[in-house]
Design an enzyme around this catalytic site. Structure first.
Site, PDB file in Angstrom:
ATOM      1  N   LYS A  53     -37.404  97.278  15.808  1.00 20.19           N
ATOM      2  CA  LYS A  53     -37.960  95.930  15.681  1.00 20.19           C
ATOM      3  C   LYS A  53     -38.344  95.379  17.057  1.00 20.19           C
ATOM      4  O   LYS A  53     -39.420  94.815  17.226  1.00 20.19           O
ATOM      5  CB  LYS A  53     -36.946  95.000  14.995  1.00 20.19           C
ATOM      6  CG  LYS A  53     -36.783  95.299  13.509  1.00 20.19           C
ATOM      7  CD  LYS A  53     -35.599  94.582  12.882  1.00 20.19           C
ATOM      8  CE  LYS A  53     -35.428  94.995  11.426  1.00 20.19           C
ATOM      9  NZ  LYS A  53     -34.232  94.437  10.782  1.00 20.19           N
TER      10      LYS A  53
ATOM     11  N   GLN B 280     -29.108  90.909  12.143  1.00 17.30           N
ATOM     12  CA  GLN B 280     -29.174  92.248  11.550  1.00 17.30           C
ATOM     13  C   GLN B 280     -28.005  92.434  10.585  1.00 17.30           C
ATOM     14  O   GLN B 280     -26.850  92.236  10.956  1.00 17.30           O
ATOM     15  CB  GLN B 280     -29.141  93.311  12.670  1.00 17.30           C
ATOM     16  CG  GLN B 280     -29.286  94.729  12.161  1.00 17.30           C
ATOM     17  CD  GLN B 280     -30.647  94.995  11.494  1.00 17.30           C
ATOM     18  OE1 GLN B 280     -31.679  94.570  11.992  1.00 17.30           O
ATOM     19  NE2 GLN B 280     -30.638  95.685  10.371  1.00 17.30           N
TER      20      GLN B 280
ATOM     21  N   ASP C 123     -36.380  85.877   8.538  1.00 14.35           N
ATOM     22  CA  ASP C 123     -36.074  86.798   7.440  1.00 14.35           C
ATOM     23  C   ASP C 123     -36.215  86.103   6.085  1.00 14.35           C
ATOM     24  O   ASP C 123     -36.158  86.763   5.043  1.00 14.35           O
ATOM     25  CB  ASP C 123     -34.640  87.337   7.582  1.00 14.35           C
ATOM     26  CG  ASP C 123     -34.610  88.715   8.229  1.00 14.35           C
ATOM     27  OD1 ASP C 123     -35.598  89.456   8.055  1.00 14.35           O
ATOM     28  OD2 ASP C 123     -33.612  89.028   8.892  1.00 14.35           O
TER      29      ASP C 123
END
Ligand code: NAD
Length: 293
Positions: free
Chosen positions: A53, A97, A120
């Site tokens: 990422k 994460q 997200d």
């Protein structure tokens, strides 16, 4: 193989290229979007994802700041870091994460991220806005899957879709996006009875379970669009380690109309969508200073 291959790597490369050009234009106003990535513990797969990422972000001109934290970190300390990032004017997006270590309550943590920086799309505010059609940041993996479906068929209104897996981060938002696109949606899960027959009715099959080879050729309606979200690390009989999805790819490709590979399908699109969300978050949050500049 009868099915057309849905190439997530190629589409992600195109979207990243377009985004890079937009980030360059934004940079002329002195703004560089910045993504904070928070990783707790030493799960090897999570470290790999975070590296990918960050690398992808830098390649399009988005800055990243990685916070790699000890697995024993107290939840209160993690919440304090998120609060600092929420207040930091230079941080546009915050990615936590997953998975988090078991002693940390993931719901508390995701709720702590400011909705405007929740790239997200997991915060209840964003979930609520999305479900009610009031906007909201869309979770990256389902968003990427929708882009992939669109490459096969732009209008999916009236089609039967099945989403196998009902997690908050993939299955449920995926079902909601398909519903919004006009599909008739079935959500299947571990308790679903008679799944192969239900699946065989679907024009679009999205699988997000985490079980290699779960979906077999005979589950698939001829010509269906198959999107394999699963990522499973397996060791083949020759001792070689490799990544596979949840669909028995070779046999399913003989029946489906179009299918995503693993790797090279949904994975790169998830990252591309994360970068899009970060860019959009930067634009929305800094709109006033962009106008003033
Ligand atoms: P999860 O474990 O939270 O959810 C799994 C879901 O599968 C559950 O809803 C469960 O009910 C269902 N399920 C389990 N066994 C089943 C069965 N036999 N039949 C039908 N349903 C069954 O998982 P998740 O976080 O949603 O992730 C699912 C998969 O997608 C994993 O392999 C994960 O690594 C992968 N993933 C990939 C990406 C990507 O970018 N490609 C992103 C997120 C997750």
């Amino acid at each position: 193989m009868a099915a057309a291959l849905i190439d997530g790597t190629a589409l992600a490369r195109r979207l990243n290229g377009e985004l890079k050009a937009k980030v360059e234009v934004l940079a002329t106003t002195g703004i560089v979007p910045c993504l904070a990535v928070v990783l707790v513990g030493d799960d090897p797969a999570s470290h790999t994802y975070v590296r990918s990422k960050s690398r992808a972000a830098r390649a399009v001109g988005i800055a990243t700041v990685e916070h790699r934290l000890d697995a024993q970190l107290a939840e209160a300390e993690l919440l304090a870091l998120i609060e600092r990032l929420n207040r930091d004017p230079e941080t546009d997006g915050i990615l936590i994460q997953l998975p988090l270590p078991k002693h940390i309550d993931v719901t508390n943590v995701l709720k702590a991220v400011h909705p405007a920086k929740d790239v997200d799309g997991f915060h209840p505010t964003n979930v609520g806005e999305r479900v009610t059609g009031a906007g909201g940041i869309i979770p990256c993996t389902p968003m990427g899957a929708m882009f992939l479906i669109e490459t096969v068929r732009a209008n999916i209104e009236g089609l039967d879709a099945i989403v196998i897996g009902m997690s908050n981060i993939v299955g449920k938002p995926m079902a909601d996006l398909l519903l919004s696109a006009g599909c008739t949606v079935t959500v299947a899960h571990i308790k679903t009875v008679g799944l192969p027959a239900i699946c065989r009715r679907a024009d679009i099959v999205v699988v997000a379970v985490g079980k290699p080879g779960l979906v077999r050729a005979e589950w698939i309606k001829p010509g269906a669009i198959v999107i394999d979200v699963g990522i499973n690390r397996i060791t083949s009989s020759d001792g070689e380690k490799r990544l596979v999805g949840d669909v028995a790819f070779e046999e399913a490709a003989g029946v489906a109309g179009a299918i995503t590979p693993v790797p090279g399908g949904v994975g790169p699109m998830t990252i591309a969508c994360l970068l899009l969300n970060t860019f959009e978050a930067a634009i929305s949050r800094r709109a006033a200073s962009i106008r003033a500049g």
